[in-house]
Motif scaffolding. Structure first.
Motif, short mmCIF file in Angstrom:
data_model
loop_
_atom_site.label_atom_id
_atom_site.label_comp_id
_atom_site.label_asym_id
_atom_site.label_seq_id
_atom_site.Cartn_x
_atom_site.Cartn_y
_atom_site.Cartn_z
N SER A 112 0.59 -1.30 -0.49
CA SER A 112 0.16 0.06 0.44
C SER A 112 0.68 1.45 0.40
O SER A 112 1.03 2.17 -0.21
CB SER A 112 -1.37 -0.73 0.82
OG SER A 112 -0.23 -0.02 2.25
N TRP A 113 2.30 1.21 0.38
CA TRP A 113 2.91 2.94 0.66
C TRP A 113 3.72 2.73 -0.82
O TRP A 113 3.43 3.68 -1.49
CB TRP A 113 4.01 2.25 1.59
CG TRP A 113 5.37 3.21 1.78
CD1 TRP A 113 5.06 4.40 1.37
CD2 TRP A 113 6.64 3.20 0.50
NE1 TRP A 113 6.02 4.66 2.00
CE2 TRP A 113 7.19 3.46 1.09
CE3 TRP A 113 6.95 1.91 -0.21
CZ2 TRP A 113 7.95 4.96 0.16
CZ3 TRP A 113 7.70 2.47 -0.89
CH2 TRP A 113 8.71 3.42 -0.67
N ASP A 155 0.84 4.05 -2.33
CA ASP A 155 0.34 5.80 -2.50
C ASP A 155 1.98 6.45 -2.75
O ASP A 155 0.89 7.30 -3.59
CB ASP A 155 0.49 5.56 -0.93
CG ASP A 155 -0.05 7.01 -0.60
OD1 ASP A 155 -0.93 7.99 -0.60
OD2 ASP A 155 1.17 7.32 0.49
#
Length: 64
Positions: A26-27, A30
């Motif tokens: 998810s990082w 993002d």
């Protein structure tokens, strides 16, 4: 990524590793989205140097 077992049984076998993987993924998504968004957002900001340049050019081209 292909070698990781993200099936329910694989996640139950290593919950900490699976959580770290999902957090990292998810990082990554993002960061990938933010990279082109930051320069695009700065286009809406006023640039004082450009504004001064336009004022000088306007004064030279159309003197009053």
């Amino acid at each position: 990524m292909r070698s990781l077992d993200l099936t329910p049984s694989g996640i139950r076998a290593d919950p900490a590793g699976s959580a770290a993987l999902l957090r990292t993924a998810s990082w990554l998504v993002d960061t990938a989205a933010a990279t082109p968004a930051e320069p695009a957002a700065s286009l809406s900001c006023s640039d004082p140097d450009r504004s001064a340049f336009i004022t000088v050019i306007d004064a030279l081209v159309a003197p009053t």
